[in-house]
Design a protein around this motif. Structure first.
Motif, PDB file in Angstrom:
ATOM      1  N   ASP A  17      -8.609   7.319   2.927  1.00 60.15           N
ATOM      2  CA  ASP A  17      -9.303   6.865   1.727  1.00 60.15           C
ATOM      3  C   ASP A  17     -10.661   6.308   2.093  1.00 60.15           C
ATOM      4  O   ASP A  17     -10.806   5.649   3.105  1.00 60.15           O
ATOM      5  CB  ASP A  17      -8.438   5.796   1.079  1.00 60.15           C
ATOM      6  N   ASP A  61      -6.938   0.955  -0.643  1.00 65.11           N
ATOM      7  CA  ASP A  61      -7.612   0.299  -1.756  1.00 65.11           C
ATOM      8  C   ASP A  61      -7.710   1.149  -3.013  1.00 65.11           C
ATOM      9  O   ASP A  61      -8.181   0.668  -4.049  1.00 65.11           O
ATOM     10  CB  ASP A  61      -9.026  -0.116  -1.335  1.00 65.11           C
ATOM     11  N   CYS A  62      -7.310   2.404  -2.930  1.00 67.61           N
ATOM     12  CA  CYS A  62      -7.323   3.284  -4.110  1.00 67.61           C
ATOM     13  C   CYS A  62      -6.357   4.434  -3.848  1.00 67.61           C
ATOM     14  O   CYS A  62      -5.951   4.654  -2.706  1.00 67.61           O
ATOM     15  CB  CYS A  62      -8.733   3.799  -4.396  1.00 67.61           C
ATOM     16  N   THR A 114      -2.315   0.928  -4.871  1.00 70.58           N
ATOM     17  CA  THR A 114      -2.994   0.214  -3.790  1.00 70.58           C
ATOM     18  C   THR A 114      -2.010  -0.690  -3.073  1.00 70.58           C
ATOM     19  O   THR A 114      -0.992  -1.107  -3.620  1.00 70.58           O
ATOM     20  CB  THR A 114      -4.160  -0.631  -4.341  1.00 70.58           C
ATOM     21  N   SER A 141      -9.466   9.132   0.068  1.00 71.29           N
ATOM     22  CA  SER A 141      -9.177   8.885  -1.348  1.00 71.29           C
ATOM     23  C   SER A 141      -8.968  10.207  -2.076  1.00 71.29           C
ATOM     24  O   SER A 141      -9.571  11.229  -1.746  1.00 71.29           O
ATOM     25  CB  SER A 141     -10.334   8.118  -2.000  1.00 71.29           C
TER      26      SER A 141
END
Length: 258
Positions: A17, A61-62, A114, A141
């Motif tokens: 990501d 984080d995503c 996440t 990501s």
């Protein structure tokens, strides 16, 4: 929702990501970022001591795709497992892949939320042998993956378009070559036709000359024949006169004798 693990063949593979952060790692873990949207964690010859384990946390984080590839050297095995902790209140650690003995594995983990993914290699069952581990992890990501997919589709569409243009150009070039070839053949045929006409004209001139000679010879023969006829007539007339004179001379001689 919970991350989903999808396998390729008999092993999982991963992708990274753009916003992923590198976790605390051992000194021999190499962390690279090929692009802003990708993180790669790799190590060659990572030692897991007998009775020990190695846990690699990866922050997500995503929504992302994690690809994993690893191999234990010399045919040894370790217990491999994957766990995930979501960024949520009272979240519990989820086991994505139950511990299983593996000498090598490759696969892909789709992460739709996440949190932190824990990649675990456990050598606790071995009291004597340490293990040498080589692994390659990448996190990307899903947004970047989709962008790459769209870009690749656009590139393929452009390639198809260019191929169509090149194909049309090639067909035009082929048609032009065929036209030039046909024009050359027509020019050759016209040249041969011209040569044939010249030969025919020459033969016609030769034929007329032969006809003229024939007519001249025929006229000469007819003239000779007419002269011969005249000479024959004169000869016959002279012979008749000569016979008459001879007859008269014979008659005169008879009269004299009497």
């Amino acid at each position: 929702g919970s991350p989903r693990l999808s396998r390729t063949g008999d092993q999982p593979a991963m992708s990274e990501d753009p916003a992923a952060e590198s976790p605390p790692v051992e000194p021999n873990v190499e962390v690279t970022r090929p692009s802003m949207g990708e993180v790669i964690l790799s190590s060659s010859g990572m030692t897991i001591k007998a009775g020990g384990s190695f846990e690699l946390p990866i922050k997500v984080d995503c929504p992302s795709v994690l690809r994993i590839r690893f191999e234990v050297e010399d045919g040894y095995d370790v217990d491999f497992s994957l766990k995930f902790l979501e960024n949520a209140d009272k979240a519990e650690v989820q086991t994505l892949v139950e511990p299983a003995r593996s000498t090598a594995r490759e696969g892909q983990l789709d992460i739709h939320t996440t949190g932190t993914c824990f990649v675990i290699w456990d050598n606790a069952f071995s009291w004597i042998n340490s293990k040498e581990l080589t692994y390659h992890l990448s996190l990307k990501s899903k947004e970047d993956i989709e962008k790459e997919r769209v870009a690749e589709l656009a590139r393929l569409a452009e390639l198809r378009k260019q191929a169509a243009i090149d194909g049309a150009a090639a067909r035009r070039e082929k048609r032009a070559e065929m036209v030039v070839e046909l024009e050359g053949k027509v020019a050759d045929m016209m040249a041969h036709q011209h040569q044939a006409r010249n030969r025919l004209a020459a033969k016609q001139v030769e034929l007329k000359e032969l006809e003229r000679r024939y007519l001249a010879a025929k006229a000469g023969i007819e003239a000779v024949a007419q002269v011969a006829d005249t000479a024959e007539t004169i000869t016959e007339e002279l012979q008749a006169k000569l016979s008459a004179l001879l007859d008269e001379a014979a008659a005169d001689q008879e009269d004299t004798v009497e």
